[in-house]
Scaffold this active site. Sequence first.
Site, PDB file in Angstrom:
ATOM      1  CB  SER A   1     -40.693 -16.692   8.288  1.00  0.00           C
ATOM      2  OG  SER A   1     -41.001 -17.858   9.001  1.00  0.00           O
TER       3      SER A   1
ATOM      4  CE1 TYR B   1     -45.495 -16.677   6.221  1.00  0.00           C
ATOM      5  CE2 TYR B   1     -44.290 -18.311   7.509  1.00  0.00           C
ATOM      6  CZ  TYR B   1     -44.673 -16.998   7.293  1.00  0.00           C
ATOM      7  OH  TYR B   1     -44.224 -16.006   8.136  1.00  0.00           O
TER       8      TYR B   1
END
Length: 339
Positions: free
Chosen positions: A137, A162
């Site tokens: 990501s 995350y």
Amino acid sequence: MSLEGKKILVTGCAGFIGAALVCKLLDANANVIGIDNINDYYCIDLKLARLEEIKKKKDQSRGSWHFFKLTLEDKKSFKKIYFEHDFDVVVHLAAQAGVRYSLINPESYINSNLVGFGNVLEMCKEKSIKNFIFASSSSVYGNDKRLPFNEKLSVDHPVSLYAATKKSNELLAHAYSHLYKIPTTGLRFFTVYGPWGRPDMAPMIFIKSILERKKIKIFNHGNMRRDFTYIDDVIEGIYRCCFKPAFCEETKSDFSSNAPYRIFNIGNGNPIKLMDFINILEKNLGKESKKEFLGMQKGDVVETWADLEKITNWIDYKPSTSLDKGLFNLVYWYKNFYN
Ligand SMILES: NC(=O)c1ccc[n+]([C@@H]2O[C@H](COP(=O)([O-])OP(=O)(O)OC[C@H]3O[C@@H](n4cnc5c(N)ncnc54)[C@H](O)[C@@H]3O)[C@@H](O)[C@H]2O)c1
């Protein structure tokens, strides 16, 4: 080159990106096996509807489609599936996504993104997978001010759990790639949007609120930029990587290794101001939004912008969907789907 008859595992196949990828692979007549635990992080009906779309695609394809509902942490059940098949390519997309939710339910990130990821790596090791692709990501870049984000930047300062799990995935995958010579490609996606999108992400939240005439929350007082990337462009990037397993870098540098391992940005290369994004959305919806300006949210980043040179050189990746066109398609789909 063709993927016809190739056996491909897609984890997270009921997810936004996973389902779109499976459809593309079935278009190419591949034999696809999908795994997803259909968790309730967001509306399960949307995930089931995506699986229905896949079934329709299957009916027009010479390829095959098999779905297994299971969680990657359940190593025993997962092992049973992967020992029954010889995969040519493994595309691992299943994860607990979302930056903000990692403040609320950290455990789901540890389970899916670390334990689940470890099980996928073990499977790649045991079956000597020849092409392993996984989702990382843009969040790994944190609040780095050195824009556009280039893969050479060190990404050691994640600002959310995350992001920390995604960076951990990159490190774990590198170790397995090095130790067991697994050709491994990590793709850092930048804010993906489009039809069948995730209802927890800004584009879908904004559309819903504007249509329902509710206020939209604008964080950091609108002072944000995102490299919004249209789903079809992302899928084209993953698809091309299915044809090109990673190999060791030819020219050594301080940051390269002997592992057949590559990390790439997959973005649009054209960051958009949040307020411009909202304007285009309002134009497409034919409605003005009611805005509530708020401060910065914990874990969020101010700006993202993908440097695409590396992925362009690797697979000739060229995102081609303008934000106007992409949002038009999203709004069109949204209105049809939610009636
Ligand atoms: N959408 C984006 O903008 C974006 C940006 C950067 C990275 N990513 C990454 O791309 C991947 C796909 O994202 P998405 O937007 O399609 O998310 P998504 O939540 O729509 O899809 C993920 C799917 O994985 C499944 N899943 C989660 N944990 C699982 C587990 N432990 N076992 C089995 N299935 C599990 C979920 O049920 C879901 O259907 C994720 O790894 C995400 O972190 C997405």
